[in-house]
Enzyme design. Structure first.
Site, mmCIF file in Angstrom:
data_model
loop_
_atom_site.group_PDB
_atom_site.id
_atom_site.type_symbol
_atom_site.label_atom_id
_atom_site.label_comp_id
_atom_site.label_asym_id
_atom_site.label_seq_id
_atom_site.Cartn_x
_atom_site.Cartn_y
_atom_site.Cartn_z
ATOM 1 N N GLU A 71 3.207 125.404 63.854
ATOM 2 C CA GLU A 71 2.603 124.213 63.371
ATOM 3 C C GLU A 71 1.488 123.859 64.467
ATOM 4 O OE1 GLU A 71 2.757 121.961 61.108
ATOM 5 O OE2 GLU A 71 4.350 123.236 60.027
ATOM 6 N N TYR A 114 2.118 113.650 63.006
ATOM 7 C CA TYR A 114 2.221 114.834 61.857
ATOM 8 C C TYR A 114 3.069 115.937 62.302
ATOM 9 C CZ TYR A 114 1.417 118.850 59.119
ATOM 10 O OH TYR A 114 1.720 120.087 58.609
ATOM 11 N N ASP A 151 -0.085 115.654 56.334
ATOM 12 C CA ASP A 151 -1.618 116.024 56.692
ATOM 13 C C ASP A 151 -2.636 116.069 55.800
ATOM 14 O OD1 ASP A 151 -0.726 117.884 54.635
ATOM 15 O OD2 ASP A 151 -0.971 119.573 55.893
#
Ligand code: SF4
Length: 366
Positions: free
Chosen positions: A45, A125, A143
């Site tokens: 991520e 996020y 996102d």
């Protein structure tokens, strides 16, 4: 918020994702269980922020070989961490990842979304993505891709990010019903492969219920945000070399380029090109290029000066063995000059006055 229940509206996404999901090295096979390696999810991520999947894949694999656990990353030295990140850009992410790994190695994984948000570098996020994909928490991760797809599906007017809080509340039952990891990744996948800025609605599992498609407004939803024009600048990027050593700026502790070694740069307005003097030190040049950053564009003119002796540099510059160059973390622009040094350049007809450049980089004589 008069949207139909998310668990019904998004139901076709789950079987669609099971069919079309890309095989990515950080994706678990079993999307109904906790991820076998939450650290791999965290690494992916952070790497995927601002960077394309295809670029991330080889970095991700090398990173996990090199730093397989939070502890190995926490205990690694800064230079080796930046070196492993070299070429991915946005180097703050590497420092955040190392700091987050330190916290996890010392205290274990956080137990809730708030705890994940408190880790360095994890905004709402990323924390929600790690929570849902690694731990199966029903924490919706929004996102840019997800915002675009949901804005079209729900026919949202204006910037969908303004409705983020409502969207998260609305999405939660869908994650609970169809699996947090599956639904989070399905929504990301839809935005990344199908609901693109120019969407392929014929391949979309939600086409029979998409508000923007039914209204013929997919091209205008969401509205395209106007971007500020990038600032343009020009610079000489200079490699001074003397007796097997090259002159570099050591890494700064803070700022965008923290952790990276850099070549000296000089302003062409202050050091304009001039015909090369016959007694100038040996100089090589390569064609200029445009280095593009998010908010600026640099016209970079690379130069290599070979000197017969080293001088004492001003504070903030240091002579380093040229043989060490490949071991030092450099940003993309500076890597390019490092690589050019190994390829033949040309003797330019014009270059900035070398004695002026030297004066800019040398400490005053005592
Ligand atoms: S139907 Fe088209 S616009 Fe609507 S969500 Fe699917 S891909 Fe996006």
């Amino acid at each position: 918020m008069l949207w139909p229940p998310s668990m019904d509206l998004l139901a076709p996404l789950a079987p669609w994702f099971d069919q079309v999901r890309r095989d990515l090295p950080w994706r678990a096979l079993d999307l109904d269980a906790m991820h076998p390696d939450p650290y791999a999810v965290l690494v992916s991520e952070l790497m995927l922020q601002q960077t394309q999947v295809a670029t991330v894949i080889p970095y991700f694999s090398r990173w996990l070989d090199r730093f397989p656990t939070p502890r190995t990353l926490a205990e690694a030295d800064e230079d080796s961490v930046h070196k492993a990140w070299e070429g991915l850009g946005y180097y703050r992410r590497a420092r955040f990842l190392k700091a987050a790994a330190g916290s996890i190695a010392a205290e274990g994984w956080p137990r809730d979304l708030e705890g994940l948000c408190a880790l360095p570098g994890l905004g709402p996020y990323t924390a929600a993505a790690v929570g849902s994909i690694a731990f199966q928490w029903p924490t919706p991760a929004l996102d840019g891709n997800a915002f675009r797809a949901l804005a079209r599906l729900l026919l949202m007017e204006g910037d969908p990010k303004r409705g983020a809080a409502d969207l998260r509340i609305w999405l939660t039952p869908a994650l609970e019903a169809h699996g947090p990891s599956r639904m989070t990744q399905a929504l990301m996948e839809l935005g990344a492969t199908t609901c693109l800025p120019s969407p392929t609605c014929t391949a979309c599992p939600l086409s029979d219920r998409c508000g923007a498609l039914l209204a013929g407004r997919t091209a205008e939803i969401p509205p395209i945000a106007k971007r500020a024009k990038p600032k343009a600048s020009a610079l000489w990027l200079v490699a001074f070399e003397a007796k097997g050593q090259v002159l570099l700026h050591p890494p700064a502790l803070r700022g965008l380029l923290a952790g990276l070694w850099r070549w000296p740069t000089l302003d062409p307005d202050l050091y304009p090109p001039q015909p090369i003097a016959p007694d100038a030190p040996s100089v090589t040049a390569w064609p200029s290029w445009i280095q593009v950053y998010t908010h600026r564009r640099e016209a970079v003119s690379p130069l290599h000066f070979r000197l017969t002796a080293r001088f004492t540099p001003i504070e903030g510059l240091r002579w380093m063995p040229r043989s060490e160059l490949r071991n030092l973390p450099l940003g993309k622009r500076d890597q390019r000059l490092r690589d050019l040094l190994d390829t033949p350049g040309q003797i330019p007809l014009e270059a900035p006055d070398s004695s002026a450049l030297l004066r800019a980089c040398a400490a005053p004589a005592r």
